[in-house]
Design a protein around this motif. Structure first.
Motif, mmCIF file in Angstrom:
data_model
loop_
_atom_site.group_PDB
_atom_site.id
_atom_site.type_symbol
_atom_site.label_atom_id
_atom_site.label_comp_id
_atom_site.label_asym_id
_atom_site.label_seq_id
_atom_site.Cartn_x
_atom_site.Cartn_y
_atom_site.Cartn_z
ATOM 1 N N LYS A 164 0.975 -1.096 0.117
ATOM 2 C CA LYS A 164 -0.072 0.071 -0.034
ATOM 3 C C LYS A 164 0.827 1.282 0.002
ATOM 4 O O LYS A 164 0.362 2.275 -0.131
ATOM 5 C CB LYS A 164 -0.910 -0.150 1.117
ATOM 6 N N LYS A 165 2.233 1.263 0.100
ATOM 7 C CA LYS A 165 3.201 2.227 0.206
ATOM 8 C C LYS A 165 2.622 3.117 1.629
ATOM 9 O O LYS A 165 3.479 4.445 1.490
ATOM 10 C CB LYS A 165 3.010 3.012 -1.047
ATOM 11 N N LYS A 166 1.941 2.856 2.268
ATOM 12 C CA LYS A 166 1.816 3.345 3.430
ATOM 13 C C LYS A 166 1.258 2.490 4.544
ATOM 14 O O LYS A 166 0.941 1.439 4.554
ATOM 15 C CB LYS A 166 0.764 4.681 3.256
ATOM 16 N N ILE A 167 1.529 2.972 5.954
ATOM 17 C CA ILE A 167 0.998 2.208 6.965
ATOM 18 C C ILE A 167 0.128 2.780 7.891
ATOM 19 O O ILE A 167 0.174 3.900 8.148
ATOM 20 C CB ILE A 167 2.316 1.791 7.903
ATOM 21 N N SER A 168 -0.886 2.079 8.246
ATOM 22 C CA SER A 168 -1.930 2.801 9.072
ATOM 23 C C SER A 168 -1.335 2.779 10.460
ATOM 24 O O SER A 168 -0.413 2.240 10.989
ATOM 25 C CB SER A 168 -3.463 1.801 8.993
ATOM 26 N N THR A 169 -2.304 3.494 11.391
ATOM 27 C CA THR A 169 -1.858 3.926 12.699
ATOM 28 C C THR A 169 -1.727 2.535 13.587
ATOM 29 O O THR A 169 -0.852 2.533 14.352
ATOM 30 C CB THR A 169 -2.829 4.860 13.236
ATOM 31 N N ILE A 170 -2.834 1.911 13.334
ATOM 32 C CA ILE A 170 -2.950 0.509 14.383
ATOM 33 C C ILE A 170 -1.645 -0.481 13.772
ATOM 34 O O ILE A 170 -1.103 -1.047 14.666
ATOM 35 C CB ILE A 170 -4.291 -0.188 13.949
ATOM 36 N N ASP A 171 -1.436 -0.305 12.658
ATOM 37 C CA ASP A 171 -0.382 -1.289 12.078
ATOM 38 C C ASP A 171 1.136 -0.718 12.731
ATOM 39 O O ASP A 171 2.148 -1.496 12.944
ATOM 40 C CB ASP A 171 -0.087 -1.559 10.713
ATOM 41 N N CYS A 172 1.203 0.684 12.548
ATOM 42 C CA CYS A 172 2.212 1.170 12.963
ATOM 43 C C CYS A 172 2.549 0.836 14.730
ATOM 44 O O CYS A 172 3.348 0.638 15.161
ATOM 45 C CB CYS A 172 2.065 2.734 12.943
ATOM 46 N N ILE A 173 1.479 0.690 15.420
ATOM 47 C CA ILE A 173 1.695 0.725 16.822
ATOM 48 C C ILE A 173 1.957 -1.145 17.141
ATOM 49 O O ILE A 173 2.817 -1.106 17.955
ATOM 50 C CB ILE A 173 0.257 0.891 17.611
ATOM 51 N N LEU A 174 1.383 -1.712 16.272
ATOM 52 C CA LEU A 174 1.412 -3.302 16.311
ATOM 53 C C LEU A 174 2.984 -3.668 15.994
ATOM 54 O O LEU A 174 3.530 -4.203 16.921
ATOM 55 C CB LEU A 174 0.513 -4.097 15.523
ATOM 56 N N THR A 175 3.280 -3.016 14.946
ATOM 57 C CA THR A 175 4.805 -3.231 14.451
ATOM 58 C C THR A 175 5.877 -2.715 15.583
ATOM 59 O O THR A 175 6.700 -3.622 15.980
ATOM 60 C CB THR A 175 5.194 -2.529 13.276
ATOM 61 N N ASN A 176 5.546 -1.795 15.995
ATOM 62 C CA ASN A 176 6.357 -1.211 17.037
ATOM 63 C C ASN A 176 6.496 -2.119 18.458
ATOM 64 O O ASN A 176 7.383 -2.465 19.146
ATOM 65 C CB ASN A 176 6.320 0.221 17.567
ATOM 66 N N LEU A 177 5.133 -2.486 18.587
ATOM 67 C CA LEU A 177 4.885 -3.285 19.890
ATOM 68 C C LEU A 177 5.534 -4.704 19.840
ATOM 69 O O LEU A 177 6.234 -5.322 20.755
ATOM 70 C CB LEU A 177 3.378 -3.542 19.935
ATOM 71 N N VAL A 178 5.462 -5.449 18.598
ATOM 72 C CA VAL A 178 6.000 -6.785 18.226
ATOM 73 C C VAL A 178 7.680 -6.814 18.389
ATOM 74 O O VAL A 178 8.088 -7.339 18.726
ATOM 75 C CB VAL A 178 5.538 -7.339 17.200
ATOM 76 N N ILE A 179 8.208 -5.613 17.736
ATOM 77 C CA ILE A 179 9.535 -5.272 17.648
ATOM 78 C C ILE A 179 10.214 -5.423 19.385
ATOM 79 O O ILE A 179 11.148 -6.200 19.750
ATOM 80 C CB ILE A 179 10.045 -4.255 16.799
ATOM 81 N N SER A 180 9.345 -4.509 20.042
ATOM 82 C CA SER A 180 9.856 -4.474 21.428
ATOM 83 C C SER A 180 9.586 -5.681 22.091
ATOM 84 O O SER A 180 10.389 -6.118 22.958
ATOM 85 C CB SER A 180 9.079 -3.394 22.074
ATOM 86 N N ARG A 181 8.551 -6.518 21.804
ATOM 87 C CA ARG A 181 8.424 -7.646 22.492
ATOM 88 C C ARG A 181 9.399 -8.851 22.153
ATOM 89 O O ARG A 181 9.959 -9.532 22.867
ATOM 90 C CB ARG A 181 7.169 -8.269 22.133
ATOM 91 N N ILE A 182 9.863 -8.744 20.806
ATOM 92 C CA ILE A 182 10.758 -9.719 20.353
ATOM 93 C C ILE A 182 12.216 -9.504 21.055
ATOM 94 O O ILE A 182 12.881 -10.347 21.535
ATOM 95 C CB ILE A 182 10.996 -9.737 18.835
ATOM 96 N N CYS A 183 12.529 -8.331 21.289
ATOM 97 C CA CYS A 183 13.710 -7.813 22.108
ATOM 98 C C CYS A 183 13.436 -8.293 23.501
ATOM 99 O O CYS A 183 14.579 -8.835 24.176
ATOM 100 C CB CYS A 183 13.840 -6.380 22.129
ATOM 101 N N LEU A 184 12.094 -7.861 24.002
ATOM 102 C CA LEU A 184 12.175 -8.337 25.376
ATOM 103 C C LEU A 184 12.101 -9.750 25.752
ATOM 104 O O LEU A 184 12.688 -10.022 26.911
ATOM 105 C CB LEU A 184 10.765 -7.739 25.788
ATOM 106 N N ILE A 185 11.514 -10.747 24.666
ATOM 107 C CA ILE A 185 11.384 -12.111 24.841
ATOM 108 C C ILE A 185 13.040 -12.542 24.960
ATOM 109 O O ILE A 185 13.333 -13.524 25.755
ATOM 110 C CB ILE A 185 10.717 -12.669 23.872
ATOM 111 N N SER A 186 13.840 -12.147 24.000
ATOM 112 C CA SER A 186 15.016 -12.343 23.920
ATOM 113 C C SER A 186 16.105 -12.092 25.370
ATOM 114 O O SER A 186 16.497 -12.904 25.626
ATOM 115 C CB SER A 186 15.696 -11.813 22.551
ATOM 116 N N VAL A 187 15.909 -10.881 25.603
ATOM 117 C CA VAL A 187 16.779 -10.452 26.909
ATOM 118 C C VAL A 187 16.078 -11.401 28.071
ATOM 119 O O VAL A 187 17.047 -11.773 28.991
ATOM 120 C CB VAL A 187 16.383 -8.960 26.939
ATOM 121 N N MET A 188 14.680 -11.472 28.135
ATOM 122 C CA MET A 188 14.021 -12.300 29.392
ATOM 123 C C MET A 188 14.671 -13.590 29.389
ATOM 124 O O MET A 188 14.875 -14.407 30.268
ATOM 125 C CB MET A 188 12.574 -12.359 29.270
#
Length: 310
Positions: free
Chosen positions: A38-62
């Motif tokens: 779509k050449k653009k990202i919706s607000t909810i997708d932006c939140i979810l993408t940032n959230l899952v990246i942070s969770r992948i980092c969190l799971i790895s550290v934990m």
């Protein structure tokens, strides 16, 4: 050789790690492909993408933190590894908690109805507001993690000097204070995003209650789209807040585990339960989110067709 309890811990934490990485990675991949198309990202997708990246980092550290503390405690306490892990854990933890709160705020603003001027302004400017909130979450998390790194580095140097002294009381004081002062304090402050999530949830429930009263008043039969949207959002937020609360309590248990007699068992239990939040909630998001669920169905269908053809 590891004990049977250690082997069980390794199996459980490895399973949670695989589920968490696959679930969060899938969400990020679907949103990334949609962004490219779509050449653009919706607000909810932006939140979810940032959230899952942070969770992948969190799971790895934990996972690294749990394995080192439970299986190699001497390495953890006698090296600077503790500072590195605590710093990265704090950064990923704060990012995850604030992005989760941001997701709940988005659901509330998008679905709930209110006549308050501030709410109407936020609802109208939701895309801009959410992006600034995400940037603010990143800044807060980075600042807190830098403070943690500075304080723990100072305590580590102080501990290195103090361990040569014979004063046992001072040694106990030095070795336990890093857990209670910076890390535990900032863990307690992490309740702020949880409160924000609760406020968003109650605002949504109140909006549904008022909307239901209006429907009964005007005798419009059946469930309208607004009611359906309220119910879906409340279901999603209820599960999210439950996992959020469970994670927050177990995070506190990790910090205060040195006060428990069986420290190793307490740490192992807390780590296993805590990882359920970033790992398990990703699966719930996939089930409850229409786009993610449909993408998974299409993927499974294509795989079945490929297997039949093969």
């Amino acid at each position: 050789m590891f004990s049977p309890a250690d082997n069980i811990f390794i199996i459980l934490i490895t399973g949670e790690f695989i589920i968490g990485i696959l679930g969060n990675g899938y969400i990020g991949l679907v949103n990334w492909i949609d962004w490219i198309k779509k050449k653009k990202i919706s607000t909810i997708d932006c939140i979810l993408t940032n959230l899952v990246i942070s969770r992948i980092c969190l799971i790895s550290v934990m996972v690294v933190n749990g394995i080192v503390i439970v299986l190699y405690p001497d390495v953890y306490t006698k090296s600077k590894l503790q500072i590195v892990i605590c710093t990265f854990w704090t950064f990923a933890n704060y990012l995850n908690m604030w992005f989760t709160a941001c997701l709940n705020v988005f659901y509330s603003l998008k679905v709930a109805n209110s006549s308050h001027p501030l709410f109407l302004w936020l609802k109208r400017k939701i895309d801009t507001v959410v992006r600034w909130i995400l940037l603010g979450c990143f800044a807060i998390s980075l600042l807190v993690s830098l403070i943690i790194a500075t304080v723990l580095s100072h305590d580590y140097r102080f501990h290195a000097i103090a361990k040569h002294k014979r004063n046992v009381t001072e040694m106990f004081h030095v070795s336990k204070m890093p857990y209670f002062e910076p890390l535990t304090l900032f863990n307690l402050l992490a309740i702020v995003p949880f409160i924000v999530s609760l406020m968003s949830f109650f605002l949504l429930v109140r909006s549904l209650w008022r909307h239901t009263k209006q429907i009964k008043l005007y005798a419009t039969g059946g469930r309208d789209p607004s009611t359906e949207a309220h119910v879906r959002a409340i279901k999603t937020m209820t599960l999210l807040i439950f996992f959020f609360f469970l994670y927050y309590i177990t995070s506190l248990l990790v910090n205060f585990s040195y006060l428990i007699t069986n420290y190793k068992l307490a740490m192992a239990f807390a780590e296993i339960v805590a990882i359920l939040y970033p790992s398990g909630h990703s699966l719930i998001l996939i089930i409850l989110n229409n786009k993610l669920r449909q993408a998974s169905v299409r993927m499974l269908t294509c795989r079945k067709i490929a297997c039949v053809i093969g």
